[in-house]
Design a protein around this motif. Structure first.
Motif, PDB file in Angstrom:
ATOM      1  N   ARG A  63      70.254  97.674 -74.461  1.00 39.32           N
ATOM      2  CA  ARG A  63      71.668  98.041 -74.545  1.00 39.32           C
ATOM      3  C   ARG A  63      72.082  98.344 -75.983  1.00 39.32           C
ATOM      4  NH1 ARG A  63      72.824  92.706 -71.038  1.00 39.32           N
ATOM      5  NH2 ARG A  63      72.316  93.526 -68.964  1.00 39.32           N
ATOM      6  N   SER A  64      73.019  99.262 -76.102  1.00 36.58           N
ATOM      7  CA  SER A  64      73.591  99.605 -77.401  1.00 36.58           C
ATOM      8  C   SER A  64      75.106  99.569 -77.296  1.00 36.58           C
ATOM      9  CB  SER A  64      73.139 101.002 -77.842  1.00 36.58           C
ATOM     10  OG  SER A  64      73.839 101.428 -78.996  1.00 36.58           O
ATOM     11  N   THR A  65      75.773  99.028 -78.310  1.00 38.50           N
ATOM     12  CA  THR A  65      77.235  99.016 -78.320  1.00 38.50           C
ATOM     13  C   THR A  65      77.791 100.354 -78.786  1.00 38.50           C
ATOM     14  OG1 THR A  65      77.205  98.078 -80.562  1.00 38.50           O
ATOM     15  CG2 THR A  65      77.358  96.529 -78.714  1.00 38.50           C
ATOM     16  N   VAL A  66      76.907 101.253 -79.207  1.00 38.21           N
ATOM     17  CA  VAL A  66      77.296 102.592 -79.662  1.00 38.21           C
ATOM     18  C   VAL A  66      76.804 103.613 -78.648  1.00 38.21           C
ATOM     19  CG1 VAL A  66      77.012 104.314 -81.486  1.00 38.21           C
ATOM     20  CG2 VAL A  66      77.167 101.879 -82.076  1.00 38.21           C
ATOM     21  N   THR A  67      77.629 104.599 -78.340  1.00 38.02           N
ATOM     22  CA  THR A  67      77.204 105.689 -77.461  1.00 38.02           C
ATOM     23  C   THR A  67      76.440 106.717 -78.280  1.00 38.02           C
ATOM     24  OG1 THR A  67      79.138 105.358 -76.049  1.00 38.02           O
ATOM     25  CG2 THR A  67      77.946 107.426 -75.802  1.00 38.02           C
ATOM     26  N   HIS A  68      75.292 107.125 -77.776  1.00 32.88           N
ATOM     27  CA  HIS A  68      74.451 108.106 -78.459  1.00 32.88           C
ATOM     28  C   HIS A  68      74.467 109.416 -77.662  1.00 32.88           C
ATOM     29  CE1 HIS A  68      72.848 104.895 -81.024  1.00 32.88           C
ATOM     30  NE2 HIS A  68      72.856 104.158 -79.933  1.00 32.88           N
ATOM     31  N   TYR A  69      74.211 110.514 -78.362  1.00 32.24           N
ATOM     32  CA  TYR A  69      74.348 111.836 -77.755  1.00 32.24           C
ATOM     33  C   TYR A  69      73.126 112.695 -78.064  1.00 32.24           C
ATOM     34  CZ  TYR A  69      79.210 110.287 -77.658  1.00 32.24           C
ATOM     35  OH  TYR A  69      80.357 109.559 -77.457  1.00 32.24           O
ATOM     36  N   ALA A  70      72.845 113.620 -77.158  1.00 30.76           N
ATOM     37  CA  ALA A  70      71.713 114.525 -77.347  1.00 30.76           C
ATOM     38  C   ALA A  70      71.897 115.758 -76.471  1.00 30.76           C
ATOM     39  CB  ALA A  70      70.396 113.824 -77.008  1.00 30.76           C
ATOM     40  N   GLU A  71      71.125 116.774 -76.752  1.00 30.08           N
ATOM     41  CA  GLU A  71      70.981 117.929 -75.863  1.00 30.08           C
ATOM     42  C   GLU A  71      69.493 118.154 -75.674  1.00 30.08           C
ATOM     43  OE1 GLU A  71      72.972 122.243 -75.059  1.00 30.08           O
ATOM     44  OE2 GLU A  71      72.446 121.794 -77.145  1.00 30.08           O
ATOM     45  N   ILE A  72      69.074 118.188 -74.424  1.00 30.57           N
ATOM     46  CA  ILE A  72      67.653 118.258 -74.103  1.00 30.57           C
ATOM     47  C   ILE A  72      67.417 119.387 -73.104  1.00 30.57           C
ATOM     48  CG2 ILE A  72      65.667 116.997 -73.180  1.00 30.57           C
ATOM     49  CD1 ILE A  72      67.083 114.405 -73.974  1.00 30.57           C
ATOM     50  N   THR A  73      66.417 120.191 -73.340  1.00 29.93           N
ATOM     51  CA  THR A  73      66.060 121.279 -72.433  1.00 29.93           C
ATOM     52  C   THR A  73      64.970 120.815 -71.485  1.00 29.93           C
ATOM     53  OG1 THR A  73      66.642 122.955 -74.080  1.00 29.93           O
ATOM     54  CG2 THR A  73      65.243 123.650 -72.245  1.00 29.93           C
TER      55      THR A  73
END
Length: 362
Positions: A63-73
């Motif tokens: 678990r992480s208290t921070v939201t992480h973001y990405a773009e994946i093909t």
């Protein structure tokens, strides 16, 4: 001791049963594949409160208290069969297996919002929709990613696909950990929906599978009891095999008030995973096994009975996402602007053949 032993026995049987249901399938892993011209590509935006890792998995079950973001093909293989997520057992082959051809981590919510804006404005006005998928129990990050890629490809989604991946442990023995992770993830999902509601998309559709349906309901309830009102662009919810106690679902819906429409619940009385969940819960009915509308008759919910269909591995827990007939159904409903028209049965149980009018692609 009298109460403890049966409880432990129930839990052991549940975990063993879930393991058997999933035993036939290889586990998903991030595999970088060459960009074949004959393979379809699906660009997936990702928001997750899983902890990132410096490996090919990209995100772990922690678990992480921070939201992480990405773009994946995601690369969909040319030999793909409708409803399946082809994962390699030994050697990956871009012609036969799902994989990725590129991945970019986005620095923060602002960078994610900019990517949503760019993707949305590149679409015709009628296709500016965000389709948000929330996966279920015992799902690692690659499995959730590839499943959304399969759905986008097979359902003919033309909007912006967004994966919200919560920190499932990805193991059959992590049922209680996953249930707590659902509660842990509510704020992150709420933040994502708020950001999408304020973006350039015209509408948002939420799709939840299994325990992911519980996360969706908890998030909608949380938003409602804060007296903030639901998001104006949220125009449809689909819960597939929801692992939610029926009484709890009813209470959640009443707290939410006005449910987004359409609100579809896909169920099956042959769902082995939910039958096990019911047994470990002392036979309390799970929403995903209710094939009659009677249990939710007071709610504006359309129950679609998928019991006549089956998924590839025989557990019938992913029928709404993998059955060619169900894919044809959802694709047809989407093409007929289901966000603006009531579904057949309006709040009642609808059998699959009744909706397909006998036109089963199998």
């Amino acid at each position: 001791m009298t109460n403890t032993v049966p409880h432990l026995t129930r839990r052991a049987v549940l975990l063993g049963g879930v393991s058997l249901v999933a035993a036939c399938a290889p586990r998903g892993q991030i595999t970088v594949l060459p960009a074949l011209e004959t393979a379809d590509k699906v660009d997936v935006l990702v928001a997750t409160n899983r902890a990132p890792v410096e490996t090919r998995a990209l995100f772990s079950g922690n678990r992480s208290t921070v939201t992480h973001y990405a773009e994946i093909t995601v690369s969909v293989p040319p030999r793909h069969r409708t409803g399946e997520v082809e994962i390699h057992r030994r050697r990956a082959d871009a012609r036969k297996h799902f994989g990725i051809t590129g991945a970019e981590r986005l620095s923060d919510a602002r960078a994610f919002g900019a990517r949503v804006a760019r993707r949305t404005l590149d679409l015709p006005a009628g296709q500016r929709e965000a389709v948000v998928y929330v996966h279920g129990f015992n799902t690692n990050f690659p499995e959730a990613l590839y499943r959304l890629g399969q759905m986008v490809h097979d359902f003919g989604v033309e909007g912006v696909p967004v994966l919200f991946s919560w920190p499932s442990g990805g193991e059959a023995g992590d049922y209680l950990y996953d249930r707590d992770s659902v509660l842990f993830a509510r704020d992150s999902l709420e933040e994502l929906l708020t950001q999408l509601d304020q973006s350039q998309v015209n509408r948002i559709t939420l799709i939840g599978h299994s325990m992911g349906s519980q996360l969706i309901m908890e998030t909608l309830r949380q938003r409602a009891i804060r007296r903030q009102g639901l998001w104006s662009k949220l125009t449809g919810v689909i819960l597939v095999a929801p692992d939610i106690d029926v009484d709890l679902f009813t209470r959640q819906a009443l707290e939410i008030g006005t449910l987004p429409q359409p609100f579809i619940v896909m169920t099956s009385d042959k769902d082995r995973a939910l039958q096990l969940s019911e047994w470990v819960s002392s036979s309390r009915a799970r929403l995903g096994t209710v094939t009659s509308s009677a249990a939710v008759a007071a709610l504006p919910v359309t129950v679609i009975d998928t019991s006549s269909e089956a998924d590839r591995f025989g557990g019938n827990h992913s029928t709404g996402l993998s059955s060619p007939a169900m894919i044809a159904l959802i694709r047809g409903l989407r093409e007929n602007e289901i966000t603006e028209s009531p579904l057949p049965g309006g709040g009642g149980g609808v059998a699959l053949p009744a909706i397909l009018s006998g036109n089963n692609p199998n």
